[in-house]
Scaffold this active site. Sequence first.
Site, short mmCIF file in Angstrom:
data_model
loop_
_atom_site.label_atom_id
_atom_site.label_comp_id
_atom_site.label_asym_id
_atom_site.label_seq_id
_atom_site.Cartn_x
_atom_site.Cartn_y
_atom_site.Cartn_z
N LYS A 110 1.37 4.00 -2.60
CA LYS A 110 1.48 5.67 -3.03
C LYS A 110 2.72 6.21 -3.32
O LYS A 110 2.37 7.32 -3.75
CB LYS A 110 1.35 6.10 -0.84
N TYR A 151 1.01 -1.40 0.37
CA TYR A 151 -0.13 -0.18 -0.09
C TYR A 151 0.93 1.18 -0.12
O TYR A 151 0.50 2.28 -0.94
CB TYR A 151 -0.78 -0.54 1.04
#
Length: 184
Positions: free
Chosen positions: A145, A141
């Site tokens: 980003k 994750y």
Amino acid sequence: MKTFLVTGAYGKVGRAVVAGLVARGDRVVAIDLMAGDLDGVPVRQLDLIDRRAVDEAITGCDGVIHLGAHPRPEGRPGEEILANNVLSTYVVLDAAHRHGNIPVVLASSGSIYGTAWSPQVTYQSEVPVTEDNALAYVDPYALSKDVAERIGAMVARQGVGVIALRFHWVITPTEIADQVRLAD
């Protein structure tokens, strides 16, 4: 009056952004994975990796607020997080460039530092934590980003005005009340 494309319109931040833009008199092209109506604004169902559909949605827009991504990794394999968050960001930001360098606000996350979803304890080398801190994440994750912000930097070098906002623990007033009610 300006026209803004808002991806992820049904998300927590998306709902607030759509309401704020409408309240100030702007026109909103709202898109999400599901269609419907958001306080009088039609929401079109659109897969953000569909280049043609994104091109159609962005046509005539003065700005893009890209919130369309998985907001948390829970219950999703790493490859799904990366495929969705990275590819959708590339398609949307590339469209902003190809359609006349339309400015973009890009949703990132404080999770980029690797402390939120890491399968192991991670630390920051210095405080306060700023955008200059080294990224030392070990989870997909945070990686998604980081890559999304790098896509933003790439299209900025091509002339698109891009700002990435690192949101931290987005929570609604109802969720806060629930947390308080459940606390000891």
